[in-house]
Write a protein that holds these residues in place. Structure first.
Motif, PDB file in Angstrom:
ATOM      1  N   ALA A  87      -7.039  -3.816  41.818  1.00  0.00           N
ATOM      2  CA  ALA A  87      -5.867  -3.537  40.991  1.00  0.00           C
ATOM      3  C   ALA A  87      -4.681  -4.431  41.355  1.00  0.00           C
ATOM      4  N   LEU A  88      -4.719  -5.072  42.522  1.00  0.00           N
ATOM      5  CA  LEU A  88      -3.556  -5.827  42.992  1.00  0.00           C
ATOM      6  C   LEU A  88      -3.267  -7.081  42.172  1.00  0.00           C
ATOM      7  N   PRO A  89      -4.257  -7.964  41.928  1.00  0.00           N
ATOM      8  CA  PRO A  89      -3.923  -9.165  41.159  1.00  0.00           C
ATOM      9  C   PRO A  89      -3.458  -8.856  39.740  1.00  0.00           C
ATOM     10  N   ILE A 146       1.964  -6.847  35.516  1.00  0.00           N
ATOM     11  CA  ILE A 146       2.447  -5.807  34.606  1.00  0.00           C
ATOM     12  C   ILE A 146       3.796  -6.182  34.008  1.00  0.00           C
ATOM     13  N   THR A 147       4.730  -6.639  34.814  1.00  0.00           N
ATOM     14  CA  THR A 147       6.066  -6.972  34.304  1.00  0.00           C
ATOM     15  C   THR A 147       6.082  -8.296  33.554  1.00  0.00           C
ATOM     16  N   ARG A 148       5.035  -9.104  33.711  1.00  0.00           N
ATOM     17  CA  ARG A 148       5.008 -10.429  33.084  1.00  0.00           C
ATOM     18  C   ARG A 148       4.036 -10.516  31.915  1.00  0.00           C
ATOM     19  N   ALA A 149       3.320  -9.454  31.641  1.00  0.00           N
ATOM     20  CA  ALA A 149       2.369  -9.477  30.525  1.00  0.00           C
ATOM     21  C   ALA A 149       3.109  -9.747  29.217  1.00  0.00           C
ATOM     22  N   PRO A 150       2.495 -10.520  28.303  1.00  0.00           N
ATOM     23  CA  PRO A 150       3.188 -10.905  27.061  1.00  0.00           C
ATOM     24  C   PRO A 150       3.269  -9.765  26.050  1.00  0.00           C
ATOM     25  N   GLY A 151       4.420  -9.156  25.950  1.00  0.00           N
ATOM     26  CA  GLY A 151       4.613  -8.095  24.965  1.00  0.00           C
ATOM     27  C   GLY A 151       4.466  -6.703  25.547  1.00  0.00           C
ATOM     28  N   PHE A 152       5.112  -5.751  24.876  1.00  0.00           N
ATOM     29  CA  PHE A 152       5.139  -4.367  25.351  1.00  0.00           C
ATOM     30  C   PHE A 152       3.737  -3.749  25.334  1.00  0.00           C
ATOM     31  N   LYS A 153       2.952  -4.045  24.288  1.00  0.00           N
ATOM     32  CA  LYS A 153       1.614  -3.469  24.182  1.00  0.00           C
ATOM     33  C   LYS A 153       0.731  -3.899  25.352  1.00  0.00           C
ATOM     34  N   ARG A 154       0.797  -5.178  25.708  1.00  0.00           N
ATOM     35  CA  ARG A 154      -0.006  -5.675  26.829  1.00  0.00           C
ATOM     36  C   ARG A 154       0.438  -5.031  28.147  1.00  0.00           C
ATOM     37  N   LYS A 155       1.740  -4.851  28.290  1.00  0.00           N
ATOM     38  CA  LYS A 155       2.241  -4.214  29.517  1.00  0.00           C
ATOM     39  C   LYS A 155       1.714  -2.786  29.637  1.00  0.00           C
ATOM     40  N   LEU A 156       1.791  -2.032  28.534  1.00  0.00           N
ATOM     41  CA  LEU A 156       1.303  -0.649  28.553  1.00  0.00           C
ATOM     42  C   LEU A 156      -0.193  -0.590  28.868  1.00  0.00           C
ATOM     43  N   ALA A 157      -0.965  -1.481  28.253  1.00  0.00           N
ATOM     44  CA  ALA A 157      -2.405  -1.493  28.477  1.00  0.00           C
ATOM     45  C   ALA A 157      -2.718  -1.811  29.933  1.00  0.00           C
ATOM     46  N   LEU A 158      -1.967  -2.741  30.525  1.00  0.00           N
ATOM     47  CA  LEU A 158      -2.222  -3.122  31.905  1.00  0.00           C
ATOM     48  C   LEU A 158      -1.828  -2.018  32.872  1.00  0.00           C
ATOM     49  N   ILE A 159      -0.736  -1.327  32.580  1.00  0.00           N
ATOM     50  CA  ILE A 159      -0.349  -0.175  33.405  1.00  0.00           C
ATOM     51  C   ILE A 159      -1.462   0.872  33.398  1.00  0.00           C
ATOM     52  N   ALA A 160      -1.973   1.181  32.196  1.00  0.00           N
ATOM     53  CA  ALA A 160      -3.031   2.193  32.088  1.00  0.00           C
ATOM     54  C   ALA A 160      -4.286   1.757  32.827  1.00  0.00           C
ATOM     55  N   GLU A 206     -20.828   7.551  36.103  1.00  0.00           N
ATOM     56  CA  GLU A 206     -20.877   7.909  34.680  1.00  0.00           C
ATOM     57  C   GLU A 206     -19.470   7.980  34.102  1.00  0.00           C
ATOM     58  N   ARG A 207     -18.565   8.614  34.811  1.00  0.00           N
ATOM     59  CA  ARG A 207     -17.181   8.701  34.338  1.00  0.00           C
ATOM     60  C   ARG A 207     -16.521   7.317  34.367  1.00  0.00           C
ATOM     61  N   ILE A 208     -16.740   6.577  35.437  1.00  0.00           N
ATOM     62  CA  ILE A 208     -16.123   5.261  35.574  1.00  0.00           C
ATOM     63  C   ILE A 208     -16.569   4.338  34.445  1.00  0.00           C
ATOM     64  N   CYS A 209     -17.851   4.371  34.108  1.00  0.00           N
ATOM     65  CA  CYS A 209     -18.365   3.472  33.070  1.00  0.00           C
ATOM     66  C   CYS A 209     -17.741   3.753  31.710  1.00  0.00           C
ATOM     67  N   TYR A 210     -17.459   5.022  31.406  1.00  0.00           N
ATOM     68  CA  TYR A 210     -16.787   5.340  30.147  1.00  0.00           C
ATOM     69  C   TYR A 210     -15.430   4.637  30.079  1.00  0.00           C
ATOM     70  N   GLU A 211     -14.674   4.719  31.163  1.00  0.00           N
ATOM     71  CA  GLU A 211     -13.348   4.115  31.176  1.00  0.00           C
ATOM     72  C   GLU A 211     -13.432   2.596  31.206  1.00  0.00           C
ATOM     73  N   GLU A 212     -14.439   2.066  31.908  1.00  0.00           N
ATOM     74  CA  GLU A 212     -14.572   0.616  31.991  1.00  0.00           C
ATOM     75  C   GLU A 212     -14.856  -0.017  30.630  1.00  0.00           C
ATOM     76  N   SER A 213     -15.501   0.722  29.737  1.00  0.00           N
ATOM     77  CA  SER A 213     -15.778   0.165  28.417  1.00  0.00           C
ATOM     78  C   SER A 213     -14.471  -0.140  27.677  1.00  0.00           C
ATOM     79  N   PHE A 214     -13.446   0.680  27.900  1.00  0.00           N
ATOM     80  CA  PHE A 214     -12.134   0.418  27.294  1.00  0.00           C
ATOM     81  C   PHE A 214     -11.446  -0.760  27.985  1.00  0.00           C
ATOM     82  N   HIS A 215     -11.610  -0.854  29.306  1.00  0.00           N
ATOM     83  CA  HIS A 215     -11.021  -1.986  30.028  1.00  0.00           C
ATOM     84  C   HIS A 215     -11.621  -3.304  29.535  1.00  0.00           C
TER      85      HIS A 215
END
Length: 330
Positions: free
Chosen positions: A69-71, A76-90, A172-181
């Motif tokens: 998660a570190l790199p 997060i603060t430099r992602a292009p646009g508000f939508k990208r920032k929100l997605a990266l935070i999540a 199983e839970r992790i893979c569900y979330e990773e599909s969105f990532h």
């Protein structure tokens, strides 16, 4: 997101025959259960080597989620646009949660979380090599989110079918979330690859930087592993390093080429047998990075040490017995 395939093991001083010198009847019953597809649970009898290798695998996977998660977090603060920032935070929040799930699974095998963290900070316990490289541009974040997440999913989908119940359920839970990532990374990657000439150049340069670490991700060639056969019999490993690497190449190289991007390996091709041929990556660099000599090893552990030290008061407060008298009801 990350890890869960290759076990960055330290040499075991005991011969393999001695490690496997368990009660023969219990060992036979244990292996019969695995052969039938049953799950092993924390209270069940298991060989000491099975327990040892699972602890190493799961805790290294947990460390990889946290360090991984570190790199991305720095963008997060430099992602292009508000939508990208929100997605990266999540996404970063999800990765930290995955690490906690995996630490819980490893604890069921008898190693405390404190011991796992101490082994990480001391350098004894490893994590995925790819997180010891810098994310120089937004395109690096796109490559991480698309291709490294994709490589991790290849590992995790396979290991979710393994033999140890708590790890499989966490995966199983992790893979569900990773599909969105993966979709988030793919979207950012596509936008750059089909954007302006400058954007396409930026993503091509990031792809060139990350290709060798990605090829390293699945671990060294199978011929160099002495314990893989037993680990696969016990379903600690569900696929060989080479098979997972080939599966990843089969799924994602065509997608990269379709976008008009190239890969920095002139020998990369699929042969008549359906297997990918490629230039063998520099395995000496792989082991240098694993052993602490990568460009970001010190930085990554320094951040984790800072977090551990500065969060100690919170953990201490949470462990104190509550005093209801201190919080009167109005």
């Amino acid at each position: 997101m990350y890890g869960g395939g290759y076990i960055y093991d330290e040499p075991n001083k005991r011969p393999l025959a001695e490690q496997l010198a368990e009660d023969p009847d219990k060992l036979a019953a244990f292996e019969a259960r695995i052969a039938k597809g049953e799950k092993i649970e924390p209270g069940d009898w298991m060989p000491s080597e099975y327990r040892r290798q699972l602890i190493r695998l799961i805790e290294q996977h947990a460390h990889s989620e946290i360090i991984g998660a570190l790199p991305e977090g720095t963008w997060i603060t430099r992602a292009p646009g508000f939508k990208r920032k929100l997605a990266l935070i999540a996404k970063v929040q999800d990765e930290i949660g995955h690490g906690q799930l995996l630490y819980n699974a490893a604890e069921t095998l008898g190693k405390s979380r404190e011991a796992m963290i101490n082994d990480l900070l001391s350098g004894k316990s490893k994590y995925s090599n790819v997180f010891n490289y810098p994310a120089e541009t937004w395109a690096d974040v796109a490559v991480i989110g698309f291709l490294i997440d994709a490589a991790a999913i290849v590992n995790q989908v396979a290991n979710a079918k393994g033999s140890y119940g708590p790890y499989c359920r966490a995966l199983e839970r992790i893979c569900y979330e990773e599909s969105f990532h993966l979709k988030q990374g793919h979207d950012a990657f596509i936008e750059l690859a089909t954007g302006t000439p400058a954007q396409k150049t930026m993503v091509q340069e990031a792809l060139n930087r990350w290709w060798q670490p990605i090829m390293h991700f699945f671990g060294p060639p199978d011929k160099t592993s002495s314990h893989s056969e037993k680990l696969m019999q016990w379903k600690v490993k569900m696929a060989s390093n080479d098979d997972m690497r080939n599966q990843f190449l089969d799924m994602y190289v065509p997608k990269i080429w379709e976008l008009g991007l190239s890969l920095p390996d002139p020998l990369l091709r699929k042969n008549e047998a359906g297997k990918w041929e490629y230039t063998d990556p520099d395995w000496d660099e792989f082991f240098r990075v694993i052993n602490g000599e990568g460009p970001c090893n010190e930085e990554r552990l320094r951040v984790r040490k800072w977090a551990e030290e500065n969060g100690r008061w919170v953990r201490k407060a949470l462990m104190q017995p509550s005093d209801k008298k201190s919080f009167p009801v109005a």
